[in-house]
Design an enzyme around this catalytic site. Structure first.
Site, PDB file in Angstrom:
ATOM      1  N   SER A  21       0.859  -1.183   0.000  1.00  0.00           N
ATOM      2  CA  SER A  21       0.000   0.000   0.000  1.00  0.00           C
ATOM      3  C   SER A  21       0.892   1.229   0.000  1.00  0.00           C
ATOM      4  CB  SER A  21      -0.865   0.015   1.264  1.00  0.00           C
ATOM      5  OG  SER A  21      -1.583   1.235   1.370  1.00  0.00           O
ATOM      6  N   TYR A  57      -1.971  -1.198  10.468  1.00  0.00           N
ATOM      7  CA  TYR A  57      -2.100  -1.462   9.024  1.00  0.00           C
ATOM      8  C   TYR A  57      -0.858  -0.950   8.282  1.00  0.00           C
ATOM      9  CZ  TYR A  57      -4.113  -1.309   4.293  1.00  0.00           C
ATOM     10  OH  TYR A  57      -4.342  -1.469   2.942  1.00  0.00           O
TER      11      TYR A  57
HETATM   12  N1  LIG Z   1      -8.796  -0.603  -1.230  1.00  0.00           N
HETATM   13  C1  LIG Z   1      -7.770   0.213  -1.116  1.00  0.00           C
HETATM   14  O1  LIG Z   1      -7.881   1.439  -1.225  1.00  0.00           O
HETATM   15  C2  LIG Z   1      -6.387  -0.351  -0.858  1.00  0.00           C
HETATM   16  C3  LIG Z   1      -5.313   0.559  -0.808  1.00  0.00           C
HETATM   17  C4  LIG Z   1      -4.046   0.074  -0.584  1.00  0.00           C
HETATM   18  C5  LIG Z   1      -3.843  -1.285  -0.404  1.00  0.00           C
HETATM   19  N2  LIG Z   1      -4.900  -2.135  -0.458  1.00  0.00           N
HETATM   20  C6  LIG Z   1      -4.616  -3.561  -0.270  1.00  0.00           C
HETATM   21  O2  LIG Z   1      -5.230  -4.330  -1.280  1.00  0.00           O
HETATM   22  C7  LIG Z   1      -5.651  -5.579  -0.737  1.00  0.00           C
HETATM   23  C8  LIG Z   1      -7.145  -5.795  -0.970  1.00  0.00           C
HETATM   24  O3  LIG Z   1      -7.845  -4.702  -0.400  1.00  0.00           O
HETATM   25  P1  LIG Z   1      -9.421  -4.560  -0.560  1.00  0.00           P
HETATM   26  O4  LIG Z   1      -9.703  -3.120  -0.391  1.00  0.00           O
HETATM   27  O5  LIG Z   1      -9.875  -5.258  -1.776  1.00  0.00           O
HETATM   28  O6  LIG Z   1      -9.900  -5.336   0.744  1.00  0.00           O
HETATM   29  P2  LIG Z   1     -11.345  -5.980   1.099  1.00  0.00           P
HETATM   30  O7  LIG Z   1     -11.530  -5.702   2.550  1.00  0.00           O
HETATM   31  O8  LIG Z   1     -12.373  -5.526   0.118  1.00  0.00           O
HETATM   32  O9  LIG Z   1     -11.106  -7.543   0.882  1.00  0.00           O
HETATM   33  C9  LIG Z   1     -10.236  -8.252   1.714  1.00  0.00           C
HETATM   34  C10 LIG Z   1     -10.527  -9.716   1.528  1.00  0.00           C
HETATM   35  O10 LIG Z   1      -9.640 -10.441   2.419  1.00  0.00           O
HETATM   36  C11 LIG Z   1     -10.412 -11.467   3.044  1.00  0.00           C
HETATM   37  N3  LIG Z   1      -9.768 -11.859   4.309  1.00  0.00           N
HETATM   38  C12 LIG Z   1      -9.778 -11.202   5.493  1.00  0.00           C
HETATM   39  N4  LIG Z   1      -9.110 -11.901   6.420  1.00  0.00           N
HETATM   40  C13 LIG Z   1      -8.658 -13.020   5.814  1.00  0.00           C
HETATM   41  C14 LIG Z   1      -7.901 -14.136   6.261  1.00  0.00           C
HETATM   42  N5  LIG Z   1      -7.465 -14.227   7.519  1.00  0.00           N
HETATM   43  N6  LIG Z   1      -7.601 -15.116   5.367  1.00  0.00           N
HETATM   44  C15 LIG Z   1      -8.059 -15.040   4.079  1.00  0.00           C
HETATM   45  N7  LIG Z   1      -8.782 -14.016   3.613  1.00  0.00           N
HETATM   46  C16 LIG Z   1      -9.075 -13.000   4.468  1.00  0.00           C
HETATM   47  C17 LIG Z   1     -11.785 -10.842   3.239  1.00  0.00           C
HETATM   48  O11 LIG Z   1     -12.780 -11.833   3.482  1.00  0.00           O
HETATM   49  C18 LIG Z   1     -11.956 -10.101   1.928  1.00  0.00           C
HETATM   50  O12 LIG Z   1     -12.517 -10.931   0.932  1.00  0.00           O
HETATM   51  C19 LIG Z   1      -5.282  -5.556   0.740  1.00  0.00           C
HETATM   52  O13 LIG Z   1      -4.036  -6.196   0.935  1.00  0.00           O
HETATM   53  C20 LIG Z   1      -5.187  -4.089   1.037  1.00  0.00           C
HETATM   54  O14 LIG Z   1      -4.343  -3.809   2.124  1.00  0.00           O
HETATM   55  C21 LIG Z   1      -6.180  -1.702  -0.670  1.00  0.00           C
END
Ligand SMILES: NC(=O)c1ccc[n+]([C@@H]2O[C@H](COP(=O)([O-])OP(=O)(O)OC[C@H]3O[C@@H](n4cnc5c(N)ncnc54)[C@H](O)[C@@H]3O)[C@@H](O)[C@H]2O)c1
Length: 266
Positions: free
Chosen positions: A159, A172
């Site tokens: 991120s 985080y």
């Molecule tokens: N959305 C953003 O703006 C953003 C920004 C920077 C980084 N990210 C990174 O991108 C990735 C996805 O983010 P997102 O926004 O799609 O998240 P999200 O919350 O929409 O989805 C996360 C998924 O991880 C699953 N999950 C949670 N705990 C788990 C576990 N212990 N084992 C297996 N699965 C598990 C959840 O059920 C969910 O399906 C993450 O690593 C996040 O840190 C997202």
């Protein structure tokens, strides 16, 4: 001089087995879907099939679109479960070509409001989970022959938070900084053995998560910080993950590829 291997631009992952963790929702779901469109057998590894943003579960969607996918309920912080996942995935085609470590949880608190147990849980999923998944995948990949210059490819989700402060969200950001570091270290340690390890660092991507992430103040801050005239879409990140998972990314390892509409550049 050896030329980089050729690749099929339309079906960049044809016949490859790819695990995508946290692929029930959001960015992971978009990655799973795009990989399947490029011919991968996708293993959706998540603690749930429920789609945070709504809609039919990822595997059903991919299957309906003509792709190949299976769901394996897996908690990425559980080493035994992850090892079983990798074994089972590798049995599909005889090898594990790609793992995308995308699963995450959130518990936004600043230092003085953060309980130890909550710190531990965020670290267990967001950092230790990536370590466990990289280790299980790399152990498997080391047993495989080299194909298209690689025994296997790892793509981690970091991120921009982790490089700059995640406001009021200490655990985080620290976990994401760890993921970026781990990515470079694994890349350096295993390049000689043909394992490629890169990360994608999304900026603000609008997914289905509720709560603080759809808070108007958080979105407004993200809009002001992002030079590109829109916020990110999960497909923006999926395309970067596809590049790093495919043979198109030749001679690329150890990077943390920003997909942030210029947030970190401004
Ligand atoms: N959305 C953003 O703006 C953003 C920004 C920077 C980084 N990210 C990174 O991108 C990735 C996805 O983010 P997102 O926004 O799609 O998240 P999200 O919350 O929409 O989805 C996360 C998924 O991880 C699953 N999950 C949670 N705990 C788990 C576990 N212990 N084992 C297996 N699965 C598990 C959840 O059920 C969910 O399906 C993450 O690593 C996040 O840190 C997202």
């Amino acid at each position: 001089m050896t030329q980089p291997p050729a690749f099929d631009g339309n079906r960049r992952l044809a016949g490859q087995t790819c695990i995508v963790t946290g692929a029930a929702s959001g960015i992971g779901r978009a990655i799973a879907r795009l990989f399947a469109r490029h011919g991968a057998h996708v293993v959706v590894a998540d603690v749930t099939e429920t789609v945070l943003e709504g809609g039919e579960p990822t595997v059903g969607l991919i299957t309906r679109e003509g792709g190949s996918a299976v769901f394996r309920r897996t908690d990425v912080s559980d080493a035994q479960a992850v090892e079983a996942l990798v074994d089972e995935a590798a049995r599909l085609t005889g090898r594990l070509d790609v793992i995308v470590n995308n699963a995450c949880i959130r518990h936004a608190r600043r230092l003085t409001e953060l309980e130890e147990g909550d710190w531990d849980r965020v670290m267990a999923v967001n950092l230790k989970g990536v370590f466990i998944c990289c280790r299980a995948a790399a152990r498997r990949m080391l047993t495989q022959e080299i194909r298209n210059e690689a025994r296997g490819r790892i793509v981690n989700l970091s991120s921009q938070h982790g490089m700059i402060a995640a406001p009021d969200d200490l655990a985080y950001g620290v976990a994401k900084a760890g993921v970026a570091y781990l990515t470079g270290q694994v890349a350096a340690d295993y390049a000689g053995q043909g394992i490629i390890c890169n990360a994608v660092a999304p900026g603000k991507i609008v997914t289905g998560q509720g709560g603080r992430l759809l808070d108007e103040a958080v979105l407004d801050r993200a809009r002001r910080r992002t030079p590109w005239p829109r916020l990110g879409h999960p497909d923006d990140v999926a395309r970067a993950a596809l590049f790093l998972a495919s043979g198109e990314a030749s001679f690329v390892t150890g990077i943390n590829l920003m997909v942030d509409g210029g947030w970190m550049a401004a």
